[in-house]
Design a protein around this motif. Structure first.
Motif, PDB file in Angstrom:
ATOM      1  N   SER A  35      37.804   1.491  29.728  1.00 48.19           N
ATOM      2  CA  SER A  35      37.055   1.267  29.481  1.00 48.19           C
ATOM      3  C   SER A  35      36.484   2.258  27.894  1.00 48.19           C
ATOM      4  O   SER A  35      35.666   1.770  27.373  1.00 48.19           O
ATOM      5  N   TRP A  36      36.873   2.381  26.842  1.00 51.44           N
ATOM      6  CA  TRP A  36      36.532   3.142  25.568  1.00 51.44           C
ATOM      7  C   TRP A  36      37.005   1.790  25.173  1.00 51.44           C
ATOM      8  O   TRP A  36      36.185   2.187  24.499  1.00 51.44           O
ATOM      9  N   LEU A  37      38.108   1.205  25.138  1.00 52.63           N
ATOM     10  CA  LEU A  37      38.579   0.342  24.432  1.00 52.63           C
ATOM     11  C   LEU A  37      37.351  -1.440  24.057  1.00 52.63           C
ATOM     12  O   LEU A  37      36.327  -1.816  22.869  1.00 52.63           O
ATOM     13  N   ARG A  38      36.710  -1.537  25.672  1.00 48.93           N
ATOM     14  CA  ARG A  38      35.695  -2.054  25.732  1.00 48.93           C
ATOM     15  C   ARG A  38      34.312  -1.942  24.662  1.00 48.93           C
ATOM     16  O   ARG A  38      33.565  -1.956  24.517  1.00 48.93           O
ATOM     17  N   TRP A  39      33.994   0.034  25.208  1.00 50.68           N
ATOM     18  CA  TRP A  39      33.101   0.656  24.707  1.00 50.68           C
ATOM     19  C   TRP A  39      32.730   0.175  23.344  1.00 50.68           C
ATOM     20  O   TRP A  39      31.811   0.958  22.570  1.00 50.68           O
ATOM     21  N   ALA A  40      34.292   0.835  22.975  1.00 47.92           N
ATOM     22  CA  ALA A  40      33.428   0.742  20.875  1.00 47.92           C
ATOM     23  C   ALA A  40      33.504  -0.252  20.844  1.00 47.92           C
ATOM     24  O   ALA A  40      33.475   0.086  19.227  1.00 47.92           O
ATOM     25  N   ASP A  41      33.322  -1.104  21.109  1.00 46.33           N
ATOM     26  CA  ASP A  41      33.267  -2.768  20.892  1.00 46.33           C
ATOM     27  C   ASP A  41      31.630  -2.913  20.556  1.00 46.33           C
ATOM     28  O   ASP A  41      31.158  -4.531  20.034  1.00 46.33           O
ATOM     29  N   VAL A  42      30.827  -2.063  21.326  1.00 45.81           N
ATOM     30  CA  VAL A  42      29.764  -2.451  21.407  1.00 45.81           C
ATOM     31  C   VAL A  42      28.524  -1.755  20.213  1.00 45.81           C
ATOM     32  O   VAL A  42      29.191  -0.349  20.251  1.00 45.81           O
ATOM     33  N   ASP A  43      27.679  -2.348  20.206  1.00 48.69           N
ATOM     34  CA  ASP A  43      26.709  -1.954  19.685  1.00 48.69           C
ATOM     35  C   ASP A  43      25.677  -0.739  20.190  1.00 48.69           C
ATOM     36  O   ASP A  43      25.299  -1.433  21.020  1.00 48.69           O
ATOM     37  N   PRO A  44      26.095   0.327  19.634  1.00 52.57           N
ATOM     38  CA  PRO A  44      24.431   1.458  20.815  1.00 52.57           C
ATOM     39  C   PRO A  44      23.638   1.170  20.806  1.00 52.57           C
ATOM     40  O   PRO A  44      22.432   1.296  21.878  1.00 52.57           O
ATOM     41  N   ALA A  45      22.980   0.525  20.026  1.00 54.37           N
ATOM     42  CA  ALA A  45      22.021   0.286  19.413  1.00 54.37           C
ATOM     43  C   ALA A  45      21.300  -0.547  19.948  1.00 54.37           C
ATOM     44  O   ALA A  45      19.997  -1.113  20.393  1.00 54.37           O
ATOM     45  N   GLN A  46      22.052  -1.628  20.559  1.00 51.65           N
ATOM     46  CA  GLN A  46      22.222  -2.641  21.197  1.00 51.65           C
ATOM     47  C   GLN A  46      21.645  -1.632  23.082  1.00 51.65           C
ATOM     48  O   GLN A  46      20.967  -3.039  24.563  1.00 51.65           O
ATOM     49  N   VAL A  47      22.104  -0.705  23.586  1.00 53.87           N
ATOM     50  CA  VAL A  47      22.551  -0.483  25.223  1.00 53.87           C
ATOM     51  C   VAL A  47      21.175   0.870  25.198  1.00 53.87           C
ATOM     52  O   VAL A  47      21.140   1.672  24.387  1.00 53.87           O
ATOM     53  N   ARG A  48      20.257  -0.234  25.761  1.00 58.32           N
ATOM     54  CA  ARG A  48      19.211   1.148  26.988  1.00 58.32           C
ATOM     55  C   ARG A  48      19.611   2.743  27.159  1.00 58.32           C
ATOM     56  O   ARG A  48      18.898   3.449  26.847  1.00 58.32           O
ATOM     57  N   ASP A  49      20.829   1.904  27.872  1.00 58.53           N
ATOM     58  CA  ASP A  49      20.445   3.488  29.000  1.00 58.53           C
ATOM     59  C   ASP A  49      22.201   3.319  28.866  1.00 58.53           C
ATOM     60  O   ASP A  49      23.200   2.590  29.528  1.00 58.53           O
ATOM     61  N   PRO A  50      22.582   4.689  27.613  1.00 58.81           N
ATOM     62  CA  PRO A  50      24.478   4.246  28.031  1.00 58.81           C
ATOM     63  C   PRO A  50      25.138   4.604  28.761  1.00 58.81           C
ATOM     64  O   PRO A  50      26.004   4.205  28.440  1.00 58.81           O
ATOM     65  N   ARG A  51      23.934   6.095  29.938  1.00 56.06           N
ATOM     66  CA  ARG A  51      24.949   6.214  30.918  1.00 56.06           C
ATOM     67  C   ARG A  51      25.030   5.429  31.996  1.00 56.06           C
ATOM     68  O   ARG A  51      26.279   4.923  32.386  1.00 56.06           O
TER      69      ARG A  51
END
Length: 289
Positions: A35-51
């Motif tokens: 899951s971390w490997l997939r999350w590392a490729d995500v731009d957190p600014a584009q995620v409204r609710d990280p949890r």
């Protein structure tokens, strides 16, 4: 907050979700790594609710892992029990969480299908909205509601009938260990319900009963024979999966023993002796919701 910061902030929750879905800390850690490997490729600014996003990612990875594990568990030697975790007494303060991660509950969850297990865990334990669960499991919200209803009925029919207090559980664990030290048949019989069931998990690695043992007399006789190899210094009350339990060592071999208690007596004994499942007994696991 950076990608790494978000993941670290929610790691306890994510591990708990994966562990409740899989019943294995080792597999839960693998799911978190994927899951971390997939999350590392995500731009957190584009995620409204990280949890919520991270829970969805972990759920999907855990579902994939569950499907690959199903065959290996069918071929498991003897009875399969969840991997016990050392926990701090604090976990028991959240009664719902403690019940959901108990060995008894995880054993019941093992009888659900992958989708049912995911829906039950996310809804009943983590109180996620049906819409978010639907996204996580790839089904419609209406289907998720139906799956959730079936899963609740299934679990309700199999989980312990009576919820006991932490203090009552501790008292029974102490009585059980005292009876085990003496090896007296009558003392063992007095602490167990007539229809008690003993389940041991050796995984084919160490000697263990390959099928459940039913009835107080049969269980007490087996424990009385085994007690001769157990000294008082080798039995330790511990907290496992949010409840008072015991760690027992005989001839260098460790057993993690969890008890189900109803009306002051033991109705079920879960004893994990497979050493591959006993690697998490030295440091408390972080379980949260």
């Amino acid at each position: 907050m950076t990608t790494e910061d978000s993941f670290v902030a929610h790691r306890g929750l994510l591990f708990t979700v994966a562990y409740e879905m899989l019943g294995s800390a080792a597999d839960a850690e693998d799911v978190l790594q994927e899951s971390w490997l997939r999350w590392a490729d995500v731009d957190p600014a584009q995620v409204r609710d990280p949890r919520a996003y991270l829970v969805r990612v972990v759920t999907r990875q855990a579902l994939n892992r569950l499907r690959t594990l199903s065959r290996s568990r069918e071929e498991y030697v003897g009875e399969w029990l969840p991997e016990p975790l050392l926990t701090s007494p604090d976990v028991a303060e959240d009664v719902e969480l403690a019940e959901s991660v108990s060995i008894a509950m995880l054993t019941v969850l093992e009888t659900l299908g992958p989708a049912e297990r995911a829906v039950f865990v996310l809804r009943e334990v983590f109180e996620m909205p049906y819409g978010e669960i639907a996204e996580a499991v790839g089904k419609s919200a209406a289907a998720v509601r139906q799956i959730g209803r079936r899963a609740r009925e299934h679990v309700a029919a199999r989980q312990p009938r009576v919820r006991v207090s932490r203090s009552e559980q501790q008292i029974v664990v102490e009585r059980f260990l005292a009876a085990l030290h003496t090896g007296q048949l009558q003392e063992l019989l007095e602490v167990m319900a007539p229809d008690v069931v003993l389940i041991t998990d050796g995984g084919g690695v160490v000697a263990a009963a390959l099928a459940p043992i039913h009835g107080a007399e049969a269980v007490a006789k087996l424990l009385a024979r085994a007690s001769s190899a157990v000294s008082e210094s080798e039995t330790t009350p511990v907290w496992l999966n949010g409840a008072p339990a015991a760690r027992i060592e005989t001839d260098g071999r460790v057993a993690a023993v969890s008890l189900v208690v109803e009306n002051g007596r033991i109705t079920r004994i879960h004893a994990v002796v497979n050493p591959r499942k006993l690697t998490r007994l030295d440091e408390p696991a972080e379980l949260t919701r």
